[in-house]
Write a protein that holds these residues in place. Sequence first.
Motif, PDB file in Angstrom:
ATOM      1  N   VAL A 171       0.861  -1.179   0.000  1.00 46.54           N
ATOM      2  CA  VAL A 171       0.000   0.000   0.000  1.00 46.54           C
ATOM      3  C   VAL A 171       0.895   1.226   0.000  1.00 46.54           C
ATOM      4  N   LEU A 173       0.952   5.268   0.072  1.00 44.78           N
ATOM      5  CA  LEU A 173       0.167   6.461   0.376  1.00 44.78           C
ATOM      6  C   LEU A 173       0.803   7.679  -0.280  1.00 44.78           C
ATOM      7  N   VAL A 189      -1.342   1.315   8.736  1.00 46.41           N
ATOM      8  CA  VAL A 189      -2.107   0.651   7.678  1.00 46.41           C
ATOM      9  C   VAL A 189      -2.409  -0.781   8.108  1.00 46.41           C
ATOM     10  N   VAL A 241      -8.427  -2.325   3.069  1.00 49.62           N
ATOM     11  CA  VAL A 241      -7.367  -1.539   3.703  1.00 49.62           C
ATOM     12  C   VAL A 241      -7.982  -0.504   4.637  1.00 49.62           C
ATOM     13  N   ILE A 243      -6.790   2.802   6.931  1.00 46.96           N
ATOM     14  CA  ILE A 243      -5.701   3.761   7.087  1.00 46.96           C
ATOM     15  C   ILE A 243      -6.021   4.668   8.269  1.00 46.96           C
TER      16      ILE A 243
END
Length: 296
Positions: A171, A173, A189, A241, A243
């Motif tokens: 992942v 960002l 995460v 996911v 966050i």
Amino acid sequence: MKIREIFVGGAAFAVLACGCSVKVRNGDDEVGGNGSEREIPIHIATAVTRVADERFEDGDVLGLFVVNGPEPLASSGNHYDNEPLTFGGGALNSRELYYRDDRTMTDFYCYYPYAETIADVEAVPFRVNADQSTPERYNGSDFLWGRATNVMPSESLVNIQMKHLTSCLRVVLKPGAGWSAEELAGARVTVCGLKTAGFANLKDGSVEAGEAMAEIVAKNDGGGVFSALVVPQAVVNAELVKIEVGTNEYALRTSISLQSGQEHTCTVTMNKTSGSINVGIVGWETDEKDYGGSVE
């Protein structure tokens, strides 16, 4: 017990090799070249990339099955069953192994990490860690497998190409409007709703997901990149996911087929918009589709 060393290179796809001389034996006594039976030591070489640091570490143990053709791999009764190969001091160490004879085609199956007991070679249980926030727990979630079939006995190396049976989810960002790279670097995460246990088939390297489920805390690789090793499985329109940035928490819902040996990259561009956050997703590495969406 006689120890044989398999020397290891340090780079990705480095060759692990061993060297042993051919011995001729008659019964239990070693004799010269005119003996009645020629026993050939097995020379193993594996090529593999570890997920994290591209090398084996001291104490890592691999398992090896050696099968005389045309018999299939079985849970027991093979030429050698579940022989441990232990890495230490820059080498893999094992007792000395021999082919049955100089003419029987032979198959080799190798896996990591080693399990002392394997009840069924077609369903070897493994599990990824729910907390992968440290390199040790991330590495401990890896499962490798490889095979070499129809090998004619000789003094040549037996090359076993090992691959990851887990899938790697990355992942990334990206700061958009209202966020800085520094703020996102400290995010947390979590990969959600995945099965964390599975069964590996040592015959063909296939994987079947189990039933146990848990959230997986991803490892922070720095620079806004987070990684988790997961059991291969399909995700259909589910929260994948989560966050967390400061006191804010956001969820990403999508669909994806997580495949063995593949690294899937999800780039999330985060923008503050009227107190919410918009998420844009680039295509997964495996299918090049656009999974765009938004969360609030």
